[in-house]
Design a protein around this motif. Sequence first.
Motif, PDB file in Angstrom:
ATOM      1  N   TYR A  74       0.885  -1.199  -0.019  1.00 47.47           N
ATOM      2  CA  TYR A  74      -0.105   0.046  -0.015  1.00 47.47           C
ATOM      3  C   TYR A  74       0.904   1.206  -0.008  1.00 47.47           C
ATOM      4  O   TYR A  74       0.489   2.207  -0.875  1.00 47.47           O
ATOM      5  N   HIS A  75       1.853   1.337   0.880  1.00 47.33           N
ATOM      6  CA  HIS A  75       2.897   2.563   1.093  1.00 47.33           C
ATOM      7  C   HIS A  75       3.501   2.820  -0.049  1.00 47.33           C
ATOM      8  O   HIS A  75       3.759   3.840  -0.808  1.00 47.33           O
ATOM      9  N   LEU A  76       4.131   1.600  -0.928  1.00 51.75           N
ATOM     10  CA  LEU A  76       4.955   1.689  -1.662  1.00 51.75           C
ATOM     11  C   LEU A  76       4.336   2.071  -3.114  1.00 51.75           C
ATOM     12  O   LEU A  76       4.579   3.278  -3.943  1.00 51.75           O
ATOM     13  N   ALA A  77       3.005   1.655  -3.421  1.00 57.71           N
ATOM     14  CA  ALA A  77       2.262   1.923  -4.561  1.00 57.71           C
ATOM     15  C   ALA A  77       1.540   3.236  -4.520  1.00 57.71           C
ATOM     16  O   ALA A  77       1.411   3.929  -5.467  1.00 57.71           O
ATOM     17  N   THR A  78       1.365   3.884  -3.261  1.00 55.71           N
ATOM     18  CA  THR A  78       0.735   5.083  -3.123  1.00 55.71           C
ATOM     19  C   THR A  78       1.809   6.202  -3.236  1.00 55.71           C
ATOM     20  O   THR A  78       1.714   7.266  -3.676  1.00 55.71           O
ATOM     21  N   ARG A  80       4.891   5.879  -4.963  1.00 56.85           N
ATOM     22  CA  ARG A  80       5.388   5.672  -5.982  1.00 56.85           C
ATOM     23  C   ARG A  80       4.637   4.988  -7.061  1.00 56.85           C
ATOM     24  O   ARG A  80       4.815   3.747  -7.508  1.00 56.85           O
ATOM     25  N   PRO A  81       3.637   5.424  -7.445  1.00 58.60           N
ATOM     26  CA  PRO A  81       2.410   4.836  -8.311  1.00 58.60           C
ATOM     27  C   PRO A  81       3.188   4.408  -9.862  1.00 58.60           C
ATOM     28  O   PRO A  81       2.382   3.685 -10.370  1.00 58.60           O
ATOM     29  N   GLU A  82       4.290   4.979 -10.150  1.00 64.13           N
ATOM     30  CA  GLU A  82       5.015   4.369 -11.481  1.00 64.13           C
ATOM     31  C   GLU A  82       5.586   3.119 -11.396  1.00 64.13           C
ATOM     32  O   GLU A  82       5.909   2.301 -12.464  1.00 64.13           O
ATOM     33  N   LEU A  83       5.652   2.395 -10.006  1.00 61.20           N
ATOM     34  CA  LEU A  83       6.461   1.225  -9.824  1.00 61.20           C
ATOM     35  C   LEU A  83       5.557   0.204 -10.463  1.00 61.20           C
ATOM     36  O   LEU A  83       4.442   0.146  -9.763  1.00 61.20           O
ATOM     37  N   LYS A  84       6.338  -0.891 -11.031  1.00 60.06           N
ATOM     38  CA  LYS A  84       5.493  -2.203 -11.149  1.00 60.06           C
ATOM     39  C   LYS A  84       5.752  -3.177  -9.899  1.00 60.06           C
ATOM     40  O   LYS A  84       6.621  -3.543  -9.726  1.00 60.06           O
ATOM     41  N   ILE A  85       4.710  -3.252  -9.140  1.00 60.41           N
ATOM     42  CA  ILE A  85       4.777  -3.946  -7.965  1.00 60.41           C
ATOM     43  C   ILE A  85       4.171  -5.236  -8.034  1.00 60.41           C
ATOM     44  O   ILE A  85       2.897  -5.372  -8.321  1.00 60.41           O
ATOM     45  N   THR A  86       4.614  -6.443  -7.878  1.00 62.92           N
ATOM     46  CA  THR A  86       4.268  -7.716  -8.114  1.00 62.92           C
ATOM     47  C   THR A  86       3.942  -8.544  -6.780  1.00 62.92           C
ATOM     48  O   THR A  86       5.179  -8.840  -6.215  1.00 62.92           O
ATOM     49  N   GLU A 293      12.774   1.493   2.349  1.00 60.44           N
ATOM     50  CA  GLU A 293      13.998   0.740   2.057  1.00 60.44           C
ATOM     51  C   GLU A 293      14.152   0.535   0.597  1.00 60.44           C
ATOM     52  O   GLU A 293      15.166   0.643  -0.260  1.00 60.44           O
ATOM     53  N   ALA A 294      13.064   0.055  -0.109  1.00 55.03           N
ATOM     54  CA  ALA A 294      12.826  -0.405  -1.550  1.00 55.03           C
ATOM     55  C   ALA A 294      13.082   0.705  -2.167  1.00 55.03           C
ATOM     56  O   ALA A 294      13.833   0.965  -3.231  1.00 55.03           O
ATOM     57  N   ILE A 295      12.499   2.133  -1.889  1.00 48.91           N
ATOM     58  CA  ILE A 295      12.723   3.267  -2.691  1.00 48.91           C
ATOM     59  C   ILE A 295      14.162   3.697  -2.514  1.00 48.91           C
ATOM     60  O   ILE A 295      14.760   4.183  -3.535  1.00 48.91           O
ATOM     61  N   ARG A 296      14.776   3.817  -1.435  1.00 48.52           N
ATOM     62  CA  ARG A 296      16.224   3.967  -1.287  1.00 48.52           C
ATOM     63  C   ARG A 296      16.951   3.080  -2.157  1.00 48.52           C
ATOM     64  O   ARG A 296      17.964   3.720  -2.908  1.00 48.52           O
TER      65      ARG A 296
END
Length: 300
Positions: A74-78, A80-86, A293-296
Amino acid sequence: MAPVATSEKYAAPASDVQKYNILEDYQGGYRFAPIEEAQVSRAMIKRYFNTMYERAVSDVVIVGAGSAGLSCAYHLATTRPELKITIIEASVAPGGGAWLGGQLMTPMVIRKPADRFLREIGVKYEDEGAFVVVKHAALFTSTLLSKVLAMPNVVLMNATAVEDLIIHTDFEDKQRVAGVVTNWTLVALNHDTQSCMDPNTITAPVIISATGHDGPMGAFSAKRLVSAGLLKELGNMRGLDMNRAEPAIVNGTREVAPGLILTGMELSEHDGSNRMGPTFGAMIGSGIKAAHEAIRILDN
Ligand code: 48N
């Protein structure tokens, strides 16, 4: 209502959507728009396998759709909406251990300051001072799940198990986790009963593993790090201590091997931190920290 020709896309325009009145329809004999069986199969096949094809290379793979994995998604997708999260989830039903509070009791306890997240996703709770109580854990999990699945950049592949990690070694002999090896869970559980059933792969620069503490499928990536020689031994989750466990899990959430972040209770098996029992604030905090951490990693 005249039957709709099967070639037309049967989707009532929003303006026509009215409350179903089955009695009104029933007078004339309730009817659905006609369909051919092949249309149903092709509607599923086209979408599912297009998704598999498109997500064979993702930006972030999250293993495990429990409270930590879903909070992270939820936090990653909101953010960084451009990221392809699977998201890869072994069970048919995502949600992990967050459908109940504790010992089959339904209310869910979440310690402050994690109540902020409940307000962000719109889950009501009763305030008890140091913590809040959601009337039913399924209210939290189903709300979070619905928000995550509604996001255009998130794909959930449930009933799919990660049965290995992709680990690349560069010319300097440095190893990096570069993806996951997947199989449908029923296949992964039957490798001994059938001849070879080779897996599928999904590559990504960042893998976030949230497979929970030890159990039949738990702590998957932490255990694989040991058997792949990237970790000497597991720390093994220690006994219950709520006050020690929750900050340890949130503050300890990190990239434990190049390309691999651990979050949630899987981290307790890697680090040997305590368990917290039926309080879920650390799962939320750890999932959000894993997203940062993933964004970093992706931005460096
Ligand atoms: O809910 P879990 O097990 O894990 P977390 O870390 O999201 O939440 C843990 C939390 O529910 C607790 O354990 C609470 C706080 N209690 C603590 C305590 O002291 O007891 O979700 C993990 C998910 C599950 O849905 C599994 O099915 C899935 O991960 N999973 C996998 N999915 C794909 N591939 C795998 N190899 C795999 N292994 C587990």
